[in-house]
Design a protein around this motif. Structure first.
Motif, PDB file in Angstrom:
ATOM      1  N   VAL A   1      14.395  31.307 -26.965  1.00  0.00           N
ATOM      2  CA  VAL A   1      15.232  30.398 -26.180  1.00  0.00           C
ATOM      3  C   VAL A   1      14.480  29.104 -25.891  1.00  0.00           C
ATOM      4  O   VAL A   1      13.254  29.054 -25.996  1.00  0.00           O
TER       5      VAL A   1
ATOM      6  N   THR B   1      25.585  24.942 -26.555  1.00  0.00           N
ATOM      7  CA  THR B   1      25.491  26.401 -26.542  1.00  0.00           C
ATOM      8  C   THR B   1      24.529  26.807 -25.428  1.00  0.00           C
ATOM      9  O   THR B   1      23.398  26.335 -25.379  1.00  0.00           O
TER      10      THR B   1
ATOM     11  N   LYS C   1      22.956  30.210 -23.422  1.00  0.00           N
ATOM     12  CA  LYS C   1      22.776  31.660 -23.489  1.00  0.00           C
ATOM     13  C   LYS C   1      22.558  32.279 -22.110  1.00  0.00           C
ATOM     14  O   LYS C   1      23.006  33.390 -21.846  1.00  0.00           O
TER      15      LYS C   1
ATOM     16  N   PRO D   1      23.006  36.199 -17.887  1.00  0.00           N
ATOM     17  CA  PRO D   1      23.467  35.923 -19.256  1.00  0.00           C
ATOM     18  C   PRO D   1      24.877  35.332 -19.223  1.00  0.00           C
ATOM     19  O   PRO D   1      25.716  35.771 -18.436  1.00  0.00           O
TER      20      PRO D   1
ATOM     21  N   CYS E   1      27.961  34.894 -21.590  1.00  0.00           N
ATOM     22  CA  CYS E   1      28.493  35.368 -22.870  1.00  0.00           C
ATOM     23  C   CYS E   1      29.988  35.116 -22.943  1.00  0.00           C
ATOM     24  O   CYS E   1      30.688  35.176 -21.931  1.00  0.00           O
TER      25      CYS E   1
ATOM     26  N   PRO F   1      26.626  33.638 -27.085  1.00  0.00           N
ATOM     27  CA  PRO F   1      26.418  32.592 -26.082  1.00  0.00           C
ATOM     28  C   PRO F   1      27.649  31.691 -25.978  1.00  0.00           C
ATOM     29  O   PRO F   1      28.375  31.509 -26.956  1.00  0.00           O
TER      30      PRO F   1
ATOM     31  N   THR G   1      19.240  27.761 -24.035  1.00  0.00           N
ATOM     32  CA  THR G   1      20.025  27.866 -25.260  1.00  0.00           C
ATOM     33  C   THR G   1      19.245  28.736 -26.243  1.00  0.00           C
ATOM     34  O   THR G   1      18.011  28.758 -26.192  1.00  0.00           O
ATOM     35  N   PRO G   2      19.939  29.458 -27.119  1.00  0.00           N
ATOM     36  CA  PRO G   2      19.203  30.227 -28.132  1.00  0.00           C
ATOM     37  C   PRO G   2      18.586  29.291 -29.165  1.00  0.00           C
ATOM     38  O   PRO G   2      19.123  28.220 -29.436  1.00  0.00           O
TER      39      PRO G   2
END
Length: 185
Positions: A22, A73, A75, A123, A125, A131, A160-161
């Protein structure tokens, strides 16, 4: 309604960054607050110092707005709270909302926090367990411990991932020495 997952002592989100899975993106956003006492605003919320904090100054709900310039994005959110230091100022119920702007926010998480002490990992989701992609995140403090009026939040991080590079598959740099040299300027 979910209960916040308490992390073990020392579960600093920076450890997640060091794994390379991340990346913290809070600096890419515009932050605003519903209210704050002078000297206890966004700068203290984002300064990486667990001794400083944002303190609200008004009626509930207390809001933290995080707006990105483009659809981003996200996560996970990490919030640092410390009941022993903040007592009645410590949030006990938080709502996390996402959307394109203030007018279409939808609640995706509501958490009950019981005397939190340390980093709380939340998290974010979508329905497919991936994400979320959003322009805006709003964190609303709906209630405090001991029916406190104002709130303290010590730190908030947004992650963010990290996508694997399609150029080449290289081993992840996990030590501080290697991470210093992992990008080309």
């Amino acid at each position: 309604m979910a209960t916040a997952a308490k992390t073990p002592a020392g579960a600093d989100p920076k450890q997640l960054e060091r794994t390379g899975s991340v990346r913290e993106i809070g600096s890419q956003a515009v932050w605003s607050l519903s209210s704050c006492k002078p000297g206890f605003g966004v700068d203290q919320l984002r300064d990486d110092n667990l001794e400083t904090y944002w303190q609200s100054d008004g009626s509930q709900p207390h809001l933290v707005n995080i707006q990105f310039r483009r659809k981003t994005t996200v996560k996970m959110l990490c919030i640092y709270a410390d009941y022993k230091s903040d007592e009645s100022y410590t949030p006990s119920k938080i709502s996390v909302r996402v959307g394109n702007n203030f007018h279409n926010l939808q609640e995706i998480r509501q958490l009950e926090m019981v005397e939190p002490s340390g980093w709380i990992h939340i998290p974010l989701c979508d329905v497919m367990k991936g994400p979320i992609r959003t322009f805006m995140i709003q964190i609303a403090v709906l209630a405090n411990h001991q029916n406190g009026r104002d709130t303290h939040m010590r730190q908030i991080k947004v992650y963010t991932p990290v996508d694997d590079s399609s150029v080449g598959k290289f081993p992840r740099c996990t030590t501080v020495d290697f991470m210093m040299y992992r990008t080309i300027r």
